[in-house]
Design an enzyme around this catalytic site. Structure first.
Site, PDB file in Angstrom:
ATOM      1  N   HIS A 262      41.243  69.221  61.529  1.00  0.00           N
ATOM      2  CA  HIS A 262      41.416  68.393  60.328  1.00  0.00           C
ATOM      3  C   HIS A 262      42.548  67.383  60.540  1.00  0.00           C
ATOM      4  CE1 HIS A 262      41.411  67.639  55.898  1.00  0.00           C
ATOM      5  NE2 HIS A 262      42.698  67.394  56.124  1.00  0.00           N
ATOM      6  N   GLU A 263      43.703  67.875  60.973  1.00  0.00           N
ATOM      7  CA  GLU A 263      44.852  66.983  61.161  1.00  0.00           C
ATOM      8  C   GLU A 263      44.616  66.004  62.312  1.00  0.00           C
ATOM      9  OE1 GLU A 263      46.872  66.864  58.835  1.00  0.00           O
ATOM     10  OE2 GLU A 263      46.464  68.795  57.883  1.00  0.00           O
ATOM     11  N   HIS A 266      43.071  62.917  60.951  1.00  0.00           N
ATOM     12  CA  HIS A 266      44.096  61.995  60.431  1.00  0.00           C
ATOM     13  C   HIS A 266      44.781  61.257  61.577  1.00  0.00           C
ATOM     14  CE1 HIS A 266      44.008  63.074  56.209  1.00  0.00           C
ATOM     15  NE2 HIS A 266      44.253  64.348  56.446  1.00  0.00           N
ATOM     16  N   GLU A 292      41.368  60.695  54.202  1.00  0.00           N
ATOM     17  CA  GLU A 292      40.752  62.024  54.088  1.00  0.00           C
ATOM     18  C   GLU A 292      39.346  62.027  54.683  1.00  0.00           C
ATOM     19  OE1 GLU A 292      41.538  65.984  53.142  1.00  0.00           O
ATOM     20  OE2 GLU A 292      42.845  64.232  53.148  1.00  0.00           O
TER      21      GLU A 292
END
Length: 496
Positions: A262-263, A266, A292
């Site tokens: 997930h990170e 980003h 997001e």
């Protein structure tokens, strides 16, 4: 000459942003406990310097006198002006009042949430809501937007309730019927192939190596970023030095791996932003919804797909050991990472139920800002929507109901929509990409993410803040935000 003055100012502001971002990331990862007081003092002074330079009165004259010579300069100037209006529309006296109130509210929230003591917390929240209503009016007056739109525009420039209300209403109608269907399909699936238990413990150092390997595979540039540990995973730092974090449990490894992925989503966005414009607002990420969408693209669209796990399962065995998950195949992993259940806590929710948690908050905070709902009425209103949307009650459980998020105690109204917008944008991007690259799924199964990343670099990352959020979605995918893509994604994944 005025454009050059703005360019010089941008470089000074970028340097201060750089220092603040790295100091903040270091505080959360490496700073010794005793360094807190001086770190807070240093960051406070730097933030003050940044605010003073970013809101200097002469900037308005420079903006008015600037004569852009290229399309990029014109777009850069427009975005700079939007940011300047946003930074200067709140009087210093108001900012001080709000900062003091939200800091006190957050401190109380941390103390009282664990006890579920809503009554003691309520007066502080009422004070924050009053200030948020005041801020909404100030921002509306400066921007010409409706009050809630003016708050939301800070997080996702261009988003308007007139556009989002029908989108969210459509998604809500769909999900209220779909959640029971997905749960029934899951029950039938698990009857044939029950969930398997993980075979921990998993040493942290081995999990770290697995995470680093996954980051490298999906395109993270380790010459411009690193991975550390923090209490709550985040992606911070600056595009040339991205500071990513995760946290570990030794009894299982999937939550850390998914957090890392997930990170990394980003981080890839930050690393792919236009470098020539890094000192202008134009070169920054386009809002929280798009940000997001990039993290959820990696975590949800990629990393919870069967193709990804054809590639990743051997990686797990390589780094955690051949007996890490004995007898598991791809279907067993998918059973685990795509498990659906009704729950109280937004941050623990799966991708099927998560949007209902967000829509509930979006609806309530619009009413709070408009004054049609008072803070004292939140528990009843929250419970009514939880009961209707997810079939569970929070009426006697404020800790896991309206006290669970830090956003409202901190005064961050207008932020929540970004989470579900991100999921929908990610699904729409995936559908567009799959049309453009017929070999997409087979490439992913082989661990080849070059096509995926090139498309996102061209259509999202390199665009920075050239366009509003709605315009960027339309330019990248060929049409405005459309719930059909997210609904089709959920049906394919959870009803098959």
């Amino acid at each position: 000459m005025s454009f050059q003055k703005l360019d010089d100012l941008g470089r000074k502001l970028e340097a201060l942003e750089h220092a603040l971002s790295i100091l903040g990331a270091d505080e959360a990862t490496h700073m010794a406990v005793g360094g807190g007081e001086k770190r807070a003092e240093a960051m406070s002074n730097l933030a003050g310097m940044y605010h003073a330079q970013a809101t200097a009165p002469q900037i308005a004259d420079w903006i008015a006198a600037a004569k852009p010579e290229t399309e990029d300069q014109r777009l850069a100037l427009a975005e700079f002006e939007r940011q300047y209006v946003s930074a200067t529309c709140l009087p210093t006296e108001f900012v001080e009042r709000k900062t003091a109130a939200t800091m006190r509210s957050e401190q109380l929230w941390r103390e009282l949430r664990a006890k579920g003591d809503w009554d003691s917390f309520l007066p502080a929240l009422e004070g924050v809501v009053a200030l948020v209503r005041e801020e909404a009016q100030l921002r509306a007056a400066a921007t010409g937007l409706a009050p809630y739109d003016a708050l939301m525009d800070q997080y996702d420039p261009g988003n308007r309730t007139a556009d989002l209300d029908p989108v969210f209403a459509d998604l809500k109608r769909f999900l209220k019927g779909f959640v029971p269907e997905a749960l029934a399909a899951q029950e039938a699936r698990l009857a044939k192939r029950p969930r398997k238990s993980l075979n921990g413990p998993y040493p942290i150092e081995k999990q770290r190596e697995l995470g680093l390997a996954a980051m490298r595979a999906v395109g993270f540039d380790f010459t411009h970023g690193s991975l550390a540990v923090s209490h709550h995973p985040f992606c911070g730092g600056v595009p040339t030095d991205v500071r990513m974090t995760t946290r570990y449990r030794t009894d299982e490894f999937l939550s850390s791996l998914m957090g890392v992925l997930h990170e990394t989503g980003h981080a890839l966005y930050e690393q792919g932003l236009p470098k020539d414009w890094s000192h202008w607002s134009l070169g920054k990420a386009r809002g929280m919804g798009i940000h997001e969408s990039q993290s959820l693209f990696v975590e949800m669209q990629l990393a919870r797909s069967p193709e990804f796990w054809h590639f990743a399962l051997p990686l797990v065995h390589q780094h955690l050991g051949a007996d890490a998950i004995p007898g598991w195949d791809v279907a067993d992993v998918l059973n685990e990472v795509n498990f659906v259940e009704r729950g109280y806590i937004r941050v623990d929710a799966d991708e099927v139920t998560y949007p209902l948690h967000v829509i509930l908050r979006y609806e309530l905070e619009q009413d709070l800002v408009a004054g049609t709902l008072e803070a004292s009425q939140i528990p009843q209103a929250w419970d009514a929507k939880m009961t209707e949307y997810l079939g569970i009650s929070t009426i006697n459980d404020p800790k896991d109901g309206p006290m669970q998020d830090v956003h409202w105690p901190g005064g961050a109204f207008g932020y929540f929509p970004s989470y579900t917008l991100g999921a929908m944008i990610a699904a729409q991007q995936w559908a567009t990409l799959e049309k453009a690259q017929p070999s997409l799924r087979s490439d992913i199964a082989k661990g080849d993410f070059t096509g995926v990343n090139q498309w996102r670099a061209d259509n999202i990352w390199s665009q920075g803040s050239r366009w509003s959020t709605p315009d960027l979605i339309t330019r990248a995918t060929g049409e405005p935000l459309n719930t059909d893509f997210f609904k089709a994604h959920l049906k394919k994944r959870y009803l098959a």
